[in-house]
Design an enzyme around this catalytic site. Structure first.
Site, PDB file in Angstrom:
ATOM      1  N   GLY A   7       0.647  -1.286   0.113  1.00  0.00           N
ATOM      2  CA  GLY A   7      -0.103  -0.458  -0.211  1.00  0.00           C
ATOM      3  C   GLY A   7       0.495   1.428   0.074  1.00  0.00           C
ATOM      4  N   ALA A   8       0.949   2.116  -1.278  1.00  0.00           N
ATOM      5  CA  ALA A   8       1.726   3.526  -1.242  1.00  0.00           C
ATOM      6  C   ALA A   8       0.204   4.298  -1.366  1.00  0.00           C
ATOM      7  CB  ALA A   8       1.832   3.300  -2.117  1.00  0.00           C
ATOM      8  N   GLY A   9      -0.545   4.459   0.137  1.00  0.00           N
ATOM      9  CA  GLY A   9      -1.673   5.788  -0.180  1.00  0.00           C
ATOM     10  C   GLY A   9      -0.241   6.562   0.670  1.00  0.00           C
ATOM     11  N   GLY A  12       1.798   4.867   4.210  1.00  0.00           N
ATOM     12  CA  GLY A  12       2.572   3.727   3.026  1.00  0.00           C
ATOM     13  C   GLY A  12       4.147   3.860   2.152  1.00  0.00           C
ATOM     14  N   ASN A 104      -5.772   1.749  11.018  1.00  0.00           N
ATOM     15  CA  ASN A 104      -6.470   2.332  12.648  1.00  0.00           C
ATOM     16  C   ASN A 104      -7.300   1.084  12.981  1.00  0.00           C
ATOM     17  OD1 ASN A 104      -5.455   4.599  12.488  1.00  0.00           O
ATOM     18  ND2 ASN A 104      -6.608   5.379  11.149  1.00  0.00           N
ATOM     19  N   LYS A 187      -4.271   4.837  20.509  1.00  0.00           N
ATOM     20  CA  LYS A 187      -4.694   5.649  19.228  1.00  0.00           C
ATOM     21  C   LYS A 187      -5.839   5.601  19.054  1.00  0.00           C
ATOM     22  CE  LYS A 187      -4.127   6.794  15.367  1.00  0.00           C
ATOM     23  NZ  LYS A 187      -3.238   6.426  14.408  1.00  0.00           N
ATOM     24  N   GLU A 270     -13.540   5.177   7.030  1.00  0.00           N
ATOM     25  CA  GLU A 270     -13.106   3.593   7.352  1.00  0.00           C
ATOM     26  C   GLU A 270     -14.418   4.512   8.945  1.00  0.00           C
ATOM     27  OE1 GLU A 270      -8.931   2.405   7.434  1.00  0.00           O
ATOM     28  OE2 GLU A 270      -9.042   4.689   8.280  1.00  0.00           O
TER      29      GLU A 270
END
Length: 309
Positions: A7-9, A12, A104, A187, A270
């Protein structure tokens, strides 16, 4: 160490970029659309912690391209988890890699344990406010960033030691936590309140304390989440709960949550992974969480992005 960022959002790409900047052997497993963007634009970070840019980025879009991997950093949104679990299973089976999830919430842990085994799943989470701009570059908007990790099984000691060595090399706070499970819950408590209230208000953090009634809602979310943590065996002190409440007021007025940023862009949010997950825990323990339930009801219609009226 060989690291695969799945994942390269914004999340990432940020951590993967910092590790790449530090000279680590990093590759990114992404979908075709993101791979094409990275190939054209490169990986670029605009950040108070220092800018970084690289066009020498190793990109994988097929499981056949994944080589020898020590750790997989799982940096996808909660609503993509079910899609990527089969890929994670294959990578772990092929390489024996450990998985460091930075999602999360908490529901993803049980799913990953079931898929690849408890001994392969580290504890971890990220504290950063960042988004991707129109070019796919990371815009880091909070002053700092923190990535915490820790072992949840004795077999994870060595990989945690290797990750800990990197903390002095990367331009972010990479912190090993002994009680990572409690930190993950802290968190979860904070982000559920912060994301829920900013998204429901559709306003940045400065408005949380703009009225007593609004701040009261945010505080009640923290209290309901702390109660759920207790039911799951994670006991928070009154001071820890108060710290979570006070943290909601510590941001710049214009700062906001990633969920609210996604909502403003018309992207998926989310709501199910965070608020829905809390509701399922409440049902499991047969307790009421009326404020969380209300925020869930307000935000659920936006789950899949912008509404077409």
């Amino acid at each position: 160490m060989n690291i695969l960022v799945l994942g390269a959002g914004a999340l990432g790409a940020y951590l993967g970029g910092r590790l790449l900047e530090a000279g680590q052997n990093v590759s990114f497993f992404v979908r075709q659309k993101r791979a094409a963007q990275l190939s054209i634009e490169g990986l670029k970070i605009n950040s108070p912690e220092g800018n970084f840019e690289s066009r020498d980025v190793t990109i994988c879009t097929s499981l056949d391209e994944v080589g020898n991997i020590d750790v997989v950093i799982l940096a996808v949104k909660g609503y993509h988890l079910d899609q990527v679990i089969p890929q994670v299973q294959t990578i772990v089976n092929q390489t024996g890699a450990f998985v460091l999830p930075l999602l999360n919430g908490m529901e993803h842990m049980e799913k990953l344990h079931h898929a690849i085994g408890n001994e392969k799943v580290l504890g971890g989470f990220a504290s950063i406010v960042a988004t991707l701009n129109q070019h796919g570059h990371v815009e880091h908007t909070s002053g700092t960033s923190t990535f915490k990790f820790g072992k949840l099984h004795e077999q994870q000691t060595e990989i945690c030691e290797k990750l800990e060595v990197l903390q002095s090399q990367v331009k972010t706070k990479l912190v090993r936590e002994e009680n990572i499970l409690k930190s993950m819950w802290k968190k979860y408590i904070f982000i559920t309140a912060f994301s829920g209230i900013t998204s429901a208000m559709q306003l940045p953090s400065g408005f949380i304390t703009s009225s007593e009634a609004t701040f009261a809602v945010a505080k009640k979310v923290v209290l309901e989440m702390a109660m759920l943590a207790g039911r799951e065996g994670i006991i928070l002190t009154e001071k820890e709960v108060e710290t979570a409440i006070n943290t909601l007021t510590g941001f710049k007025k214009e700062a906001t949550s990633s969920m609210h940023q996604d909502m403003r862009k018309g992207l998926s949010i989310e709501v199910e992974h965070l608020l829905g997950g809390a509701l399922r825990l409440a049902a499991k323990h047969r307790v009421a969480v009326p404020v969380i339930e209300t925020l869930y009801g307000i935000l659920k219609p936006y789950e899949n992005g912008r509404l077409n009226m």
